[in-house]
Design a protein around this motif. Structure first.
Motif, PDB file in Angstrom:
ATOM      1  N   GLY A 237       1.053  18.229   1.278  1.00 21.69           N
ATOM      2  CA  GLY A 237       0.369  17.687   2.619  1.00 21.69           C
ATOM      3  C   GLY A 237       1.220  17.019   3.412  1.00 21.69           C
ATOM      4  N   THR A 238       0.982  16.079   4.511  1.00 20.45           N
ATOM      5  CA  THR A 238       1.729  15.219   5.255  1.00 20.45           C
ATOM      6  C   THR A 238       0.872  14.271   5.665  1.00 20.45           C
ATOM      7  OG1 THR A 238       1.188  16.596   7.251  1.00 20.45           O
ATOM      8  CG2 THR A 238       3.217  17.225   5.873  1.00 20.45           C
ATOM      9  N   ALA A 239       1.499  13.107   5.987  1.00 14.00           N
ATOM     10  CA  ALA A 239       0.813  11.915   6.591  1.00 14.00           C
ATOM     11  C   ALA A 239       1.610  11.443   7.567  1.00 14.00           C
ATOM     12  CB  ALA A 239       0.866  10.816   5.471  1.00 14.00           C
ATOM     13  N   THR A 240       1.040  10.953   8.705  1.00 15.69           N
ATOM     14  CA  THR A 240       1.407  10.293   9.846  1.00 15.69           C
ATOM     15  C   THR A 240       1.534   8.711   9.698  1.00 15.69           C
ATOM     16  OG1 THR A 240       1.043  11.756  11.505  1.00 15.69           O
ATOM     17  CG2 THR A 240       1.714   9.825  12.266  1.00 15.69           C
ATOM     18  N   ILE A 241       2.794   7.934   9.388  1.00 11.73           N
ATOM     19  CA  ILE A 241       2.828   6.430   9.315  1.00 11.73           C
ATOM     20  C   ILE A 241       3.685   5.756  10.378  1.00 11.73           C
ATOM     21  CG2 ILE A 241       2.427   6.960   6.947  1.00 11.73           C
ATOM     22  CD1 ILE A 241       5.743   6.202   6.706  1.00 11.73           C
ATOM     23  N   ARG A 242       3.368   4.385  10.495  1.00 14.72           N
ATOM     24  CA  ARG A 242       4.127   3.681  11.341  1.00 14.72           C
ATOM     25  C   ARG A 242       4.819   2.646  10.427  1.00 14.72           C
ATOM     26  NH1 ARG A 242      -0.357   2.855  16.262  1.00 14.72           N
ATOM     27  NH2 ARG A 242       0.027   5.088  17.080  1.00 14.72           N
ATOM     28  N   LEU A 243       6.344   2.370  10.821  1.00 17.31           N
ATOM     29  CA  LEU A 243       6.989   1.470   9.913  1.00 17.31           C
ATOM     30  C   LEU A 243       7.656   0.470  10.989  1.00 17.31           C
ATOM     31  CD1 LEU A 243       8.843   4.035   7.850  1.00 17.31           C
ATOM     32  CD2 LEU A 243       7.455   2.515   6.775  1.00 17.31           C
ATOM     33  N   GLU A 277       6.967   5.717  14.533  1.00 18.52           N
ATOM     34  CA  GLU A 277       5.968   6.397  13.920  1.00 18.52           C
ATOM     35  C   GLU A 277       6.786   7.935  13.315  1.00 18.52           C
ATOM     36  OE1 GLU A 277       2.020   6.805  15.518  1.00 18.52           O
ATOM     37  OE2 GLU A 277       2.569   8.977  15.740  1.00 18.52           O
ATOM     38  N   ALA A 278       6.245   8.146  12.231  1.00 21.60           N
ATOM     39  CA  ALA A 278       7.075   9.341  11.701  1.00 21.60           C
ATOM     40  C   ALA A 278       6.214  10.331  10.582  1.00 21.60           C
ATOM     41  CB  ALA A 278       8.194   8.793  10.539  1.00 21.60           C
ATOM     42  N   VAL A 279       6.535  11.349  10.425  1.00 29.23           N
ATOM     43  CA  VAL A 279       5.646  12.298   9.572  1.00 29.23           C
ATOM     44  C   VAL A 279       6.418  12.496   8.202  1.00 29.23           C
ATOM     45  CG1 VAL A 279       4.730  14.680   9.358  1.00 29.23           C
ATOM     46  CG2 VAL A 279       4.545  13.321  11.545  1.00 29.23           C
ATOM     47  N   ILE A 280       5.791  12.194   7.024  1.00 24.04           N
ATOM     48  CA  ILE A 280       6.135  12.422   5.553  1.00 24.04           C
ATOM     49  C   ILE A 280       5.555  13.292   5.074  1.00 24.04           C
ATOM     50  CG2 ILE A 280       7.006  10.088   5.817  1.00 24.04           C
ATOM     51  CD1 ILE A 280       4.821   9.172   3.814  1.00 24.04           C
ATOM     52  N   PRO A 281       6.290  14.012   4.070  1.00 27.68           N
ATOM     53  CA  PRO A 281       5.514  14.744   3.104  1.00 27.68           C
ATOM     54  C   PRO A 281       4.607  14.005   2.066  1.00 27.68           C
ATOM     55  CG  PRO A 281       7.861  14.841   2.521  1.00 27.68           C
ATOM     56  CD  PRO A 281       7.677  13.879   3.821  1.00 27.68           C
ATOM     57  N   THR A 282       3.477  14.667   1.483  1.00 24.99           N
ATOM     58  CA  THR A 282       2.762  13.608   0.445  1.00 24.99           C
ATOM     59  C   THR A 282       2.729  14.891  -0.617  1.00 24.99           C
ATOM     60  OG1 THR A 282       0.835  14.243   1.457  1.00 24.99           O
ATOM     61  CG2 THR A 282       1.969  12.241   2.266  1.00 24.99           C
ATOM     62  N   GLY A 290      -0.351   4.783  -3.561  1.00 23.95           N
ATOM     63  CA  GLY A 290       0.633   4.035  -4.355  1.00 23.95           C
ATOM     64  C   GLY A 290       2.117   3.807  -4.054  1.00 23.95           C
ATOM     65  N   GLU A 291       2.645   4.947  -3.319  1.00 24.89           N
ATOM     66  CA  GLU A 291       4.023   4.949  -3.037  1.00 24.89           C
ATOM     67  C   GLU A 291       4.176   3.832  -1.801  1.00 24.89           C
ATOM     68  OE1 GLU A 291       5.929   8.724  -1.687  1.00 24.89           O
ATOM     69  OE2 GLU A 291       6.550   8.638  -3.537  1.00 24.89           O
ATOM     70  N   LEU A 292       2.973   4.087  -0.744  1.00 27.75           N
ATOM     71  CA  LEU A 292       3.343   3.226   0.507  1.00 27.75           C
ATOM     72  C   LEU A 292       2.926   2.061   0.494  1.00 27.75           C
ATOM     73  CD1 LEU A 292       1.811   6.304   2.825  1.00 27.75           C
ATOM     74  CD2 LEU A 292       4.150   5.279   2.694  1.00 27.75           C
ATOM     75  N   LEU A 293       2.153   1.667  -0.621  1.00 24.97           N
ATOM     76  CA  LEU A 293       1.580   0.134  -0.735  1.00 24.97           C
ATOM     77  C   LEU A 293       2.839  -0.705  -1.198  1.00 24.97           C
ATOM     78  CD1 LEU A 293      -1.710   0.396  -2.525  1.00 24.97           C
ATOM     79  CD2 LEU A 293      -1.449  -0.685  -0.315  1.00 24.97           C
ATOM     80  N   ARG A 294       3.794  -0.044  -1.809  1.00 21.10           N
ATOM     81  CA  ARG A 294       5.125  -0.761  -2.125  1.00 21.10           C
ATOM     82  C   ARG A 294       5.666  -1.369  -0.674  1.00 21.10           C
ATOM     83  NH1 ARG A 294       8.314   4.237  -5.340  1.00 21.10           N
ATOM     84  NH2 ARG A 294       6.648   4.388  -6.849  1.00 21.10           N
ATOM     85  N   LEU A 295       5.435  -0.956   0.401  1.00 23.37           N
ATOM     86  CA  LEU A 295       6.014  -1.421   1.850  1.00 23.37           C
ATOM     87  C   LEU A 295       5.331  -2.457   2.272  1.00 23.37           C
ATOM     88  CD1 LEU A 295       7.176   1.980   3.214  1.00 23.37           C
ATOM     89  CD2 LEU A 295       8.634   0.220   1.951  1.00 23.37           C
ATOM     90  N   GLY A 296       3.766  -2.861   1.565  1.00 27.00           N
ATOM     91  CA  GLY A 296       3.086  -3.962   1.866  1.00 27.00           C
ATOM     92  C   GLY A 296       2.946  -3.765   3.445  1.00 27.00           C
ATOM     93  N   ILE A 297       3.082  -5.154   4.133  1.00 26.16           N
ATOM     94  CA  ILE A 297       2.698  -5.101   5.606  1.00 26.16           C
ATOM     95  C   ILE A 297       3.669  -4.463   6.609  1.00 26.16           C
ATOM     96  CG2 ILE A 297       1.585  -7.303   5.281  1.00 26.16           C
ATOM     97  CD1 ILE A 297       3.948  -8.834   6.381  1.00 26.16           C
ATOM     98  N   ASP A 298       4.585  -3.766   5.877  1.00 31.78           N
ATOM     99  CA  ASP A 298       5.712  -3.160   6.885  1.00 31.78           C
ATOM    100  C   ASP A 298       5.357  -1.640   7.121  1.00 31.78           C
ATOM    101  OD1 ASP A 298       7.480  -5.289   7.393  1.00 31.78           O
ATOM    102  OD2 ASP A 298       7.969  -5.201   5.233  1.00 31.78           O
ATOM    103  N   VAL A 299       4.382  -1.054   6.800  1.00 31.99           N
ATOM    104  CA  VAL A 299       3.734   0.245   6.734  1.00 31.99           C
ATOM    105  C   VAL A 299       2.373   0.355   7.525  1.00 31.99           C
ATOM    106  CG1 VAL A 299       2.824   0.709   4.344  1.00 31.99           C
ATOM    107  CG2 VAL A 299       3.625   2.615   5.963  1.00 31.99           C
ATOM    108  N   GLU A 300       2.056   1.255   8.196  1.00 29.15           N
ATOM    109  CA  GLU A 300       0.412   1.272   8.686  1.00 29.15           C
ATOM    110  C   GLU A 300       0.350   3.083   8.583  1.00 29.15           C
ATOM    111  OE1 GLU A 300      -2.542   1.402  12.336  1.00 29.15           O
ATOM    112  OE2 GLU A 300      -0.729   0.520  12.375  1.00 29.15           O
ATOM    113  N   VAL A 301      -0.639   3.573   7.850  1.00 24.42           N
ATOM    114  CA  VAL A 301      -1.050   4.779   7.689  1.00 24.42           C
ATOM    115  C   VAL A 301      -1.730   5.254   9.012  1.00 24.42           C
ATOM    116  CG1 VAL A 301      -2.300   6.627   6.486  1.00 24.42           C
ATOM    117  CG2 VAL A 301      -0.959   5.157   5.484  1.00 24.42           C
ATOM    118  N   VAL A 302      -1.361   6.080   9.857  1.00 28.40           N
ATOM    119  CA  VAL A 302      -2.354   6.684  11.226  1.00 28.40           C
ATOM    120  C   VAL A 302      -3.074   7.813  10.821  1.00 28.40           C
ATOM    121  CG1 VAL A 302      -2.126   7.518  13.138  1.00 28.40           C
ATOM    122  CG2 VAL A 302      -0.326   5.923  12.408  1.00 28.40           C
ATOM    123  N   ALA A 303      -2.652   8.859   9.833  1.00 22.86           N
ATOM    124  CA  ALA A 303      -3.396   9.819   9.273  1.00 22.86           C
ATOM    125  C   ALA A 303      -2.694  10.419   8.195  1.00 22.86           C
ATOM    126  CB  ALA A 303      -3.141  10.939  10.510  1.00 22.86           C
TER     127      ALA A 303
END
Length: 325
Positions: A237-243, A277-282, A290-303
């Protein structure tokens, strides 16, 4: 003509045994006529090369003739010292043999090259396992080495990730691969060629069955294809995130390289504060969370919404755990 080519011809006959003029020409990249001339020059120099006529004939060295390694360059002498790095050799049960071979190699070299090779060996060390984990125990690895070299099938009890977890199989080992400190067995079953993590082998026994590895099988090519297929199957799958800017800097240390590359190739600015904003594979919702939580407040999941909800639920549980409302 090249003295180096004559030496290559000599070593070729020494390692291959009987060869036709056409075979020699193909190996050395010369014409058949040149191959004939090179053989004659070796004979003139006193090397005992003799010819056998007929369809299955060819050129070969007199039985028992061996040449010393006096034609090696400095770079070749260095390179050979890397052929028996002690860590993997010990895993394979070949530590004593590699040590003996290195000593014989050094003894066969001229004094100048011997000193250069020894200096090279003293300043390089291979430590294959990755950081932050213990080396894996692989008690069955020497048995697989024996099976690969002798062409014998092996009966294994293997622990896999899906049910049923423990399976019994007869495999025909084609080769062994060391990747990031982890040994893998490439072997054929009745229906396909498969890859097995050696540490997941619970039991193994050599069988009486003999087999021939397919003549065209290339272990390196198979492994490259396997890795490519693994990456394709792993990311479903994929996810859209903001960094944030800090999230971008921290990214390479907290996510796999393919995720960092995806951000680099798809990132677009959102606002004037440096966020992108970027699209990443999941792999899965749980894994990505679990992977994105490592970035704490520096990441937001959009979709997708499921991943965003999983992130929010995890943060909510953490908030309650630490007495925050």
């Amino acid at each position: 003509m090249s003295a180096g080519r004559l030496l290559s011809l000599l070593l070729l006959l020494q390692s291959r045994g009987r060869m036709s003029a056409r075979g020699i020409a193909d190996e050395l990249g010369v014409s058949v006529r040149t191959a004939y001339r090179d053989v004659e020059r070796l004979q003139t120099a006193g090397v005992p090369v003799y010819a056998e006529p007929g369809r299955s004939g060819g050129y070969q060295l007199l039985d028992g003739y061996r040449t010393r390694l006096t034609g090696m360059s400095e770079g070749e002498a260095r390179a050979l010292l890397f052929a028996g790095l002690p860590g993997p050799a010990a895993d394979l049960g070949l530590a004593a043999e590699v040590t003996a071979a290195r000593l014989k190699l050094l003894a066969a070299l001229p004094a100048g090259l011997r000193e250069e090779a020894a200096r090279t060996a003293a300043v390089f060390h291979l430590d294959a396992p990755g950081w932050y984990r213990e080396p894996e125990e692989t008690p069955h690895l020497p048995l697989f080495v024996d099976a690969v070299l002798t062409g014998r099938a092996v009966d294994v009890c293997y622990r896999r990730w899906r049910a049923p977890q423990e399976v019994n199989r007869r495999v025909r080992p084609y080769g062994l691969v060391l990747k990031s400190g982890v040994w893998y067995l490439v072997a054929a079953t009745r229906s396909r060629i498969a890859t097995y993590r050696v540490t997941q082998v619970l039991d193994a026994a050599l069988s009486d069955e003999r087999f021939e590895r397919p003549q065209g099988f290339d272990l390196g090519a198979y492994w490259s294809s396997y890795l490519e297929d693994f990456e394709t199957r792993r990311h479903t799958g994929t996810a859209t995130i903001r960094l944030s800017p800090r999230g971008l800097r921290r990214l390479p240390d907290n996510v796999p390289p393919e995720v960092a590359r995806a951000v680099e190739s798809t990132a677009t600015a959102v606002g004037d504060d440096g966020w992108v904003e970027a699209v990443i594979p999941t792999e899965s919702i749980d894994h990505a969370c679990g992977e994105l939580l490592r970035l704490g407040i520096d990441v937001e999941v959009v979709a997708p919404p499921e991943l965003r909800q999983a992130m929010a639920a995890t943060v909510g549980v953490l908030s309650r755990t630490y007495g925050l409302r």
